[in-house]
Design an enzyme around this catalytic site. Structure first.
Site, PDB file in Angstrom:
ATOM      1  N   ARG A  73       0.820  -1.202   0.000  1.00 37.21           N
ATOM      2  CA  ARG A  73       0.000   0.000   0.000  1.00 37.21           C
ATOM      3  C   ARG A  73       0.863   1.264   0.000  1.00 37.21           C
ATOM      4  O   ARG A  73       0.594   2.230  -0.720  1.00 37.21           O
ATOM      5  CB  ARG A  73      -0.911  -0.009   1.232  1.00 37.21           C
ATOM      6  CG  ARG A  73      -2.139   0.775   0.986  1.00 37.21           C
ATOM      7  CD  ARG A  73      -2.922   1.129   2.178  1.00 37.21           C
ATOM      8  NE  ARG A  73      -3.563   2.382   1.852  1.00 37.21           N
ATOM      9  CZ  ARG A  73      -4.693   2.479   1.197  1.00 37.21           C
ATOM     10  NH1 ARG A  73      -5.341   1.410   0.834  1.00 37.21           N
ATOM     11  NH2 ARG A  73      -5.192   3.660   0.889  1.00 37.21           N
ATOM     12  N   ARG A  99     -10.384   5.387  -1.981  1.00 38.81           N
ATOM     13  CA  ARG A  99      -9.236   4.985  -1.158  1.00 38.81           C
ATOM     14  C   ARG A  99      -8.911   6.100  -0.183  1.00 38.81           C
ATOM     15  O   ARG A  99      -9.030   7.281  -0.532  1.00 38.81           O
ATOM     16  CB  ARG A  99      -7.997   4.735  -2.020  1.00 38.81           C
ATOM     17  CG  ARG A  99      -8.193   3.708  -3.091  1.00 38.81           C
ATOM     18  CD  ARG A  99      -8.063   2.317  -2.536  1.00 38.81           C
ATOM     19  NE  ARG A  99      -8.342   1.331  -3.573  1.00 38.81           N
ATOM     20  CZ  ARG A  99      -8.521   0.047  -3.344  1.00 38.81           C
ATOM     21  NH1 ARG A  99      -8.460  -0.419  -2.113  1.00 38.81           N
ATOM     22  NH2 ARG A  99      -8.776  -0.784  -4.318  1.00 38.81           N
ATOM     23  N   ASN A 115     -12.041  16.971  -1.340  1.00 34.88           N
ATOM     24  CA  ASN A 115     -12.832  15.747  -1.468  1.00 34.88           C
ATOM     25  C   ASN A 115     -14.316  16.081  -1.569  1.00 34.88           C
ATOM     26  O   ASN A 115     -14.790  17.033  -0.951  1.00 34.88           O
ATOM     27  CB  ASN A 115     -12.603  14.874  -0.220  1.00 34.88           C
ATOM     28  CG  ASN A 115     -13.351  13.562  -0.282  1.00 34.88           C
ATOM     29  OD1 ASN A 115     -13.325  12.857  -1.292  1.00 34.88           O
ATOM     30  ND2 ASN A 115     -14.038  13.210   0.801  1.00 34.88           N
ATOM     31  N   HIS A 117     -17.911  14.618  -0.686  1.00 36.49           N
ATOM     32  CA  HIS A 117     -18.471  13.623   0.229  1.00 36.49           C
ATOM     33  C   HIS A 117     -20.000  13.686   0.156  1.00 36.49           C
ATOM     34  O   HIS A 117     -20.580  14.764   0.351  1.00 36.49           O
ATOM     35  CB  HIS A 117     -17.992  13.926   1.654  1.00 36.49           C
ATOM     36  CG  HIS A 117     -18.439  12.920   2.649  1.00 36.49           C
ATOM     37  ND1 HIS A 117     -17.968  11.623   2.652  1.00 36.49           N
ATOM     38  CD2 HIS A 117     -19.341  13.004   3.678  1.00 36.49           C
ATOM     39  CE1 HIS A 117     -18.545  10.958   3.641  1.00 36.49           C
ATOM     40  NE2 HIS A 117     -19.380  11.769   4.268  1.00 36.49           N
ATOM     41  N   ASP A 169     -12.734  12.071   6.098  1.00 37.53           N
ATOM     42  CA  ASP A 169     -14.003  12.790   5.971  1.00 37.53           C
ATOM     43  C   ASP A 169     -14.098  13.922   6.994  1.00 37.53           C
ATOM     44  O   ASP A 169     -15.071  14.048   7.759  1.00 37.53           O
ATOM     45  CB  ASP A 169     -15.200  11.835   6.081  1.00 37.53           C
ATOM     46  CG  ASP A 169     -15.235  10.855   4.919  1.00 37.53           C
ATOM     47  OD1 ASP A 169     -14.696  11.197   3.846  1.00 37.53           O
ATOM     48  OD2 ASP A 169     -15.780   9.748   5.082  1.00 37.53           O
TER      49      ASP A 169
HETATM   50  C1  GRF Z   1     -20.001  11.073  -5.422  1.00 32.14           C
HETATM   51  O1  GRF Z   1     -21.255  10.956  -4.813  1.00 32.14           O
HETATM   52  C2  GRF Z   1     -18.950  11.443  -4.415  1.00 32.14           C
HETATM   53  O2  GRF Z   1     -19.409  12.264  -3.396  1.00 32.14           O
HETATM   54  C3  GRF Z   1     -18.591  10.108  -3.844  1.00 32.14           C
HETATM   55  O3  GRF Z   1     -18.567   9.252  -4.979  1.00 32.14           O
HETATM   56  C4  GRF Z   1     -19.506   9.728  -5.944  1.00 32.14           C
HETATM   57  C5  GRF Z   1     -18.791   9.840  -7.261  1.00 32.14           C
HETATM   58  O4  GRF Z   1     -19.698   9.957  -8.325  1.00 32.14           O
HETATM   59  N1  GRF Z   1     -17.360  10.171  -3.101  1.00 32.14           N
HETATM   60  P1  GRF Z   1     -19.198  10.125  -9.827  1.00 32.14           P
HETATM   61  O5  GRF Z   1     -18.207   8.997 -10.090  1.00 32.14           O
HETATM   62  O6  GRF Z   1     -18.563  11.463  -9.964  1.00 32.14           O
HETATM   63  O7  GRF Z   1     -20.426   9.964 -10.662  1.00 32.14           O
END
Ligand code: GRF
Length: 211
Positions: A73, A99, A115, A117, A169
């Site tokens: 990893r 990941r 990120n 979320h 997160d």
């Molecule tokens: C999104 O809902 C994001 O928040 C989450 O994974 C999803 C990705 O969607 N972490 P996409 O691949 O951009 O359609």
């Protein structure tokens, strides 16, 4: 030019929203110059390649448990960091990248990783979120938060874009939106509504950071 690297594991609809905004001149001069996935079958890689944007598959090799896994990893993260660093991006967007990145990786791109979320997160790093109507709901973290919101019968959930810190997160919030859970929602319909918000939000956040 403000360059953006996008890390994905799946469909890449948020990535597509960035491409579309870029084409329409709505990304404040930002340009997605690199797309990376840990999964070779991630459709987002095709989205990048079909536009001539550099796309790389950096697979995490399967390894037995214990120290071999840890070493594999760490080596994977170093490869990932090298590929990203080669493009010297101003911003690294985790858009459905499934990941967790270690503090070592984050150190390479200090304060430049954000990120998406698909749930609301609190600004104070705590375990609950207070909604605009004063409702206190759990802060959902991890990879299954849309399912969790459904399972817990939450009346409202949402999405958050935040800077990435070593705590998973968590990190300074750049944008968020509340999204009601409708009575006839299932996981897929709720996630699709969340993603519709995310696509607008990520464009706005990248544009704001770039300008
Ligand atoms: C999104 O809902 C994001 O928040 C989450 O994974 C999803 C990705 O969607 N972490 P996409 O691949 O951009 O359609």
């Amino acid at each position: 030019m403000y360059t953006v690297a996008v890390l994905i594991s799946g469909s890449g609809s948020n990535l597509q929203a960035l491409f579309d905004a870029q084409d329409a001149g709505g990304l404040g001069g930002a340009e997605v110059s690199l797309v990376i996935s840990d999964r070779g079958d991630a459709y987002g890689l095709q989205r990048a390649l079909s536009r001539g944007v550099a796309a790389a598959h950096v697979p995490l090799p399967a390894a037995p448990s214990g120290s071999a896994r840890h070493a594999a990893r760490a080596a994977w993260e170093q490869r990932l960091a090298r590929v990203v660093a080669a493009f010297t991006p101003d911003l690294v967007v985790l858009a459905g990248f499934m990941r967790i990145l270690s503090p070592d990786f984050l150190q390479h791109f200090s304060n430049r990783v954000i990120n998406l979320h698909p749930a609301l997160l609190p600004a104070d790093g705590g375990d609950t979120v207070v909604t605009s109507s004063g409702l206190i709901i759990p802060a959902l973290r991890g990879a299954h938060v849309v399912t969790d919101a459904m399972r817990l019968g939450m009346p409202v959930t949402g999405c958050t874009i935040h800077r990435v810190t070593p705590r998973v997160d968590d990190g300074p919030i750049l944008a968020s939106a509340e999204i009601p859970v409708l009575p006839d929602d299932d996981d897929a319909s709720l996630h699709e509504r969340i993603k519709a918000h995310e696509r607008r939000m990520i464009v706005q956040v990248v544009r704001d950071l770039a300008t």
